[in-house]
Scaffold this motif. Sequence first.
Motif, PDB file in Angstrom:
ATOM      1  N   GLN A 191      -8.512  -7.278  -2.374  1.00 55.55           N
ATOM      2  CA  GLN A 191      -8.632  -5.902  -1.873  1.00 55.55           C
ATOM      3  C   GLN A 191      -7.461  -5.041  -2.330  1.00 55.55           C
ATOM      4  O   GLN A 191      -7.637  -3.880  -2.697  1.00 55.55           O
ATOM      5  CB  GLN A 191      -8.701  -5.895  -0.350  1.00 55.55           C
ATOM      6  N   ILE A 192      -6.274  -5.631  -2.261  1.00 49.30           N
ATOM      7  CA  ILE A 192      -5.109  -4.868  -2.725  1.00 49.30           C
ATOM      8  C   ILE A 192      -5.279  -4.476  -4.176  1.00 49.30           C
ATOM      9  O   ILE A 192      -5.089  -3.317  -4.561  1.00 49.30           O
ATOM     10  CB  ILE A 192      -3.812  -5.692  -2.589  1.00 49.30           C
ATOM     11  N   GLN A 193      -5.636  -5.441  -4.980  1.00 48.08           N
ATOM     12  CA  GLN A 193      -5.790  -5.157  -6.402  1.00 48.08           C
ATOM     13  C   GLN A 193      -6.857  -4.095  -6.629  1.00 48.08           C
ATOM     14  O   GLN A 193      -6.696  -3.202  -7.467  1.00 48.08           O
ATOM     15  CB  GLN A 193      -6.146  -6.432  -7.173  1.00 48.08           C
ATOM     16  N   ILE A 194      -7.942  -4.203  -5.881  1.00 51.86           N
ATOM     17  CA  ILE A 194      -8.999  -3.195  -6.020  1.00 51.86           C
ATOM     18  C   ILE A 194      -8.444  -1.814  -5.718  1.00 51.86           C
ATOM     19  O   ILE A 194      -8.639  -0.860  -6.489  1.00 51.86           O
ATOM     20  CB  ILE A 194     -10.177  -3.535  -5.076  1.00 51.86           C
ATOM     21  N   ARG A 209      -9.316 -17.748   3.929  1.00 49.80           N
ATOM     22  CA  ARG A 209     -10.145 -16.840   3.104  1.00 49.80           C
ATOM     23  C   ARG A 209      -9.561 -15.449   3.076  1.00 49.80           C
ATOM     24  O   ARG A 209      -9.508 -14.793   2.030  1.00 49.80           O
ATOM     25  CB  ARG A 209     -11.572 -16.775   3.658  1.00 49.80           C
ATOM     26  N   GLU A 210      -9.119 -15.001   4.237  1.00 52.25           N
ATOM     27  CA  GLU A 210      -8.584 -13.639   4.310  1.00 52.25           C
ATOM     28  C   GLU A 210      -7.329 -13.495   3.465  1.00 52.25           C
ATOM     29  O   GLU A 210      -7.227 -12.595   2.640  1.00 52.25           O
ATOM     30  CB  GLU A 210      -8.275 -13.287   5.772  1.00 52.25           C
ATOM     31  N   TRP A 211      -6.400 -14.440   3.659  1.00 50.76           N
ATOM     32  CA  TRP A 211      -5.066 -14.225   3.095  1.00 50.76           C
ATOM     33  C   TRP A 211      -4.857 -14.779   1.704  1.00 50.76           C
ATOM     34  O   TRP A 211      -3.870 -14.477   1.048  1.00 50.76           O
ATOM     35  CB  TRP A 211      -4.001 -14.756   4.051  1.00 50.76           C
ATOM     36  N   LEU A 212      -5.776 -15.600   1.230  1.00 52.98           N
ATOM     37  CA  LEU A 212      -5.617 -16.098  -0.132  1.00 52.98           C
ATOM     38  C   LEU A 212      -6.725 -15.644  -1.061  1.00 52.98           C
ATOM     39  O   LEU A 212      -6.566 -15.682  -2.279  1.00 52.98           O
ATOM     40  CB  LEU A 212      -5.496 -17.618  -0.124  1.00 52.98           C
ATOM     41  N   LEU A 213      -7.841 -15.231  -0.486  1.00 49.81           N
ATOM     42  CA  LEU A 213      -8.944 -14.797  -1.340  1.00 49.81           C
ATOM     43  C   LEU A 213      -9.210 -13.297  -1.185  1.00 49.81           C
ATOM     44  O   LEU A 213      -9.089 -12.530  -2.139  1.00 49.81           O
ATOM     45  CB  LEU A 213     -10.207 -15.601  -1.025  1.00 49.81           C
ATOM     46  N   ASP A 214      -9.559 -12.879   0.002  1.00 51.66           N
ATOM     47  CA  ASP A 214     -10.066 -11.523   0.180  1.00 51.66           C
ATOM     48  C   ASP A 214      -8.983 -10.444   0.141  1.00 51.66           C
ATOM     49  O   ASP A 214      -9.093  -9.480  -0.617  1.00 51.66           O
ATOM     50  CB  ASP A 214     -10.851 -11.439   1.497  1.00 51.66           C
ATOM     51  N   LYS A 215      -7.959 -10.594   0.973  1.00 50.25           N
ATOM     52  CA  LYS A 215      -6.929  -9.556   1.054  1.00 50.25           C
ATOM     53  C   LYS A 215      -6.250  -9.303  -0.299  1.00 50.25           C
ATOM     54  O   LYS A 215      -6.129  -8.144  -0.711  1.00 50.25           O
ATOM     55  CB  LYS A 215      -5.879  -9.918   2.114  1.00 50.25           C
ATOM     56  N   VAL A 242       6.703  -8.501  -5.554  1.00 52.35           N
ATOM     57  CA  VAL A 242       6.659  -8.662  -4.105  1.00 52.35           C
ATOM     58  C   VAL A 242       5.662  -9.752  -3.719  1.00 52.35           C
ATOM     59  O   VAL A 242       5.965 -10.654  -2.945  1.00 52.35           O
ATOM     60  CB  VAL A 242       6.277  -7.335  -3.411  1.00 52.35           C
ATOM     61  N   PHE A 243       4.482  -9.662  -4.278  1.00 49.33           N
ATOM     62  CA  PHE A 243       3.420 -10.613  -3.945  1.00 49.33           C
ATOM     63  C   PHE A 243       3.819 -12.051  -4.298  1.00 49.33           C
ATOM     64  O   PHE A 243       3.538 -12.979  -3.546  1.00 49.33           O
ATOM     65  CB  PHE A 243       2.134 -10.216  -4.682  1.00 49.33           C
ATOM     66  N   GLU A 297       0.830  -1.208   0.000  1.00 51.08           N
ATOM     67  CA  GLU A 297       0.000   0.000   0.000  1.00 51.08           C
ATOM     68  C   GLU A 297       0.862   1.255   0.000  1.00 51.08           C
ATOM     69  O   GLU A 297       0.523   2.238  -0.651  1.00 51.08           O
ATOM     70  CB  GLU A 297      -0.929  -0.016   1.216  1.00 51.08           C
ATOM     71  N   ASN A 298       1.960   1.217   0.731  1.00 53.35           N
ATOM     72  CA  ASN A 298       2.877   2.361   0.717  1.00 53.35           C
ATOM     73  C   ASN A 298       3.450   2.565  -0.681  1.00 53.35           C
ATOM     74  O   ASN A 298       3.543   3.682  -1.182  1.00 53.35           O
ATOM     75  CB  ASN A 298       4.025   2.128   1.704  1.00 53.35           C
ATOM     76  N   GLY A 299       3.816   1.449  -1.319  1.00 52.98           N
ATOM     77  CA  GLY A 299       4.365   1.521  -2.675  1.00 52.98           C
ATOM     78  C   GLY A 299       3.403   2.216  -3.621  1.00 52.98           C
ATOM     79  O   GLY A 299       3.814   2.961  -4.520  1.00 52.98           O
ATOM     80  N   LEU A 300       2.102   1.979  -3.392  1.00 50.39           N
ATOM     81  CA  LEU A 300       1.086   2.572  -4.268  1.00 50.39           C
ATOM     82  C   LEU A 300       1.131   4.091  -4.232  1.00 50.39           C
ATOM     83  O   LEU A 300       1.174   4.758  -5.259  1.00 50.39           O
ATOM     84  CB  LEU A 300      -0.309   2.123  -3.833  1.00 50.39           C
TER      85      LEU A 300
END
Lengths: 202, 202, 202, 202
Positions: B131-134, B122-128, B89-90, B69-72
């Motif tokens: 969200q970053i991409q969004i 769910r949080e770390w492989l699907l949702d988060k 990074v990802f 997020e900082n990189g963004l």
Amino acid sequence: MNTREKILEVSLDMFAKQGYTAVSIRDICKQVGIKESSVYYHFKNKQSIFDEFINKFTEIANGMIIQLENGLTDGEGSFSDSFNSVANVFFEKYLMDDFCNKVMRVMLIEQLGNDDIRKLYREWLLDKPLQIQIKIFQTLMNFGIIPNCDSQYLAIKYYSPIYFYANKWLFSEELTEENKTAFREAAYKHIQMFFMEMGGNR
Amino acid sequence: MNTREKILEVSLDMFAKQGYTAVSIRDICKQVGIKESSVYYHFKNKQSIFDEFINKFTEIANGMIIQLENGLTDGEGSFSDSFNSVANVFFEKYLMDDFCNKVMRVMLIEQLGNDDIRKLYREWLLDKPLQIQIKIFQTLMNFGIIPNCDSQYLAIKYYSPIYFYANKWLFSEELTEENKTAFREAAYKHIQMFFMEMGGNR
Amino acid sequence: MNTREKILEVSLDMFAKQGYTAVSIRDICKQVGIKESSVYYHFKNKQSIFDEFINKFTEIANGMIIQLENGLTDGEGSFSDSFNSVANVFFEKYLMDDFCNKVMRVMLIEQLGNDDIRKLYREWLLDKPLQIQIKIFQTLMNFGIIPNCDSQYLAIKYYSPIYFYANKWLFSEELTEENKTAFREAAYKHIQMFFMEMGGNR
Amino acid sequence: MNTREKILEVSLDMFAKQGYTAVSIRDICKQVGIKESSVYYHFKNKQSIFDEFINKFTEIANGMIIQLENGLTDGEGSFSDSFNSVANVFFEKYLMDDFCNKVMRVMLIEQLGNDDIRKLYREWLLDKPLQIQIKIFQTLMNFGIIPNCDSQYLAIKYYSPIYFYANKWLFSEELTEENKTAFREAAYKHIQMFFMEMGGNR
DNA sequence: TATGAATGAGATTTCATTCAT
DNA sequence: CATGAATGAAATCTCATTCAT
């Protein structure tokens, strides 16, 4: 329903919720209402209960493939109709089918510790669905319905969101009607958008 | 490396391959070369070994989110440069990082029988990741770099193939260099195509 | 207070509450704030901590016996005065003494599984107290203060209610001030009645 | 005798001698001649073996209470006859009954570390026996058989020597015929003297 | 068909103790 | 004085399976 079937039903239910190893013969029998020793009249051992699921699943899945492939060559009906009918079968009779869904959940859990299961998981949730889509797109190209292009690429574009939604709504939480609906909405919206873009490219 | 660290290393390795429940303290100790009772000098119980992984993973993952997020907001560099750096990074520090990858494998196995793990998965492989991409796409829209549209839809289009490839190459088979390469090729090809299409739409 | 004494204090406290076997070196050390291995600098082993209590208790108890017997031969003071002073010592310096009470609790618990302890329990809670009373009554008879009769019978009449009240108020629940008071009230009332009846017989 | 009963018999025997915690499932099985795992076919866990004793004991003890109270209201027979019959039941069917005696021994050992057991011990060895005696004396007063006085005081005078002798002969050493005889002699002598004094007062 | 009974193997954990530092 | 590290032995309990009935 006879005892053998009850054992199968309860076992699959519990396997899908907790995984094969985490469920004991005791657990199953408590639910079924029989003694542990009785299981061994109907099944050779715990593993063979599991095998039965895998075999039945493989049959059903193979049947679905054949059904879908046959549907393709029919060539009858409109472009989007046949597409939607494929999706419908794949969703309702496979991903969201009570039996298949549960078996796939077990495969999901057991895949890492078990080579055979890993192969099945890869085949039936990653490779085979993609292959079908590839064939579909190739057929569409052959019929000139869509312009020639990399069918593998198209298939990934088409299938991966479905796979993503399936993991989110169909294989992570319980398979409730709400989750099914959430999946259908997301998946069909994706398909719609996919076609719009394809159409727009034309 | 001291005994405590050896226990952690061996445990994570075995958990990632067979799952938490399938691995016994005995198994771990045999590998480490200590007696079972010695484990309890270093850890309260089996669960607390596992908890250590989850905690460390959550920390790392949260750190990555913040870093991304900082990189963004930096906004420096070209459009595709910053995009590739996020992907890099990802991929390298998360999906293919030795530690993170193993923890995610355990989460994958244990998710069905364990509510807490399911949430994490769910949080770390699907949702988060989504969200970053969004957020990334929204930022790009705000800066006028890409035309305004449904960022959620874009994010799914972008992330789901990566998720698909990850499941195929990074979480199903062993994390060999070959599999990493296969994943990188597929994923980066997808990203390239994704941008081409975005560019073509402009 | 040095470490050795802290270990002793904590150990006795826990032994009295849970019994010797039920308390582990770990439990003790947690309370004391040292590591298990440190105990073995101060004591040979767990048993030797226990032995220390038994030895100290035996010394104290023997001392009390001697004190009481010496008090008898003094023959000074009134009849009921000397009787009350004996009771007072026996109650306050023995049954309700913090240290003695705790050791007797441990003996109570451990007596059945341990021959040595059983002997001690019988000696120090059943036989010795009775012997003292017998001696006291014999002395009183010798001095003609009370009429000749079966001193053993008198002693039982005198001591058994005290023993009963002790078991009820001093060795069953925690040794709080309330329980001490309840014991004193019941015991002294009994003694008073006992003398009244003795006097009435005269 | 079947295995379940053998386990119960051996367990109670060992519990009564060494206490619940000091006896391991291994110890029990060695004596019974079965493997440790077999115990868990018959009992849920170690605790439930113990519970069975407590429950059965409570039933028996309650039954005895009722029996004794019913005997009272009968009012048939002579004064000392009915008294002796009460004592007889209480001694033979309770304090010296093989099963009850063993359970009370366990309660004696376990009472300090276990609140529930402590309550049972107090109830069944201190409070309830006293209550019975109080009722008996009250009944006797109501019928004018003995002069009105403090029934609680009388009950203590009557019961505490019995309690003392029981602790000395029935709960401390093994329950041999010699010890039973020693107890009976002491207890009945006490009862005799007790009545003589009561009669003398009249 | 079903069960009562048993079991070997193994799981997790606790405990008192040792020993080098 | 104190501790870090380790361990053998044992405790409770679970599990899949067997076998006679």
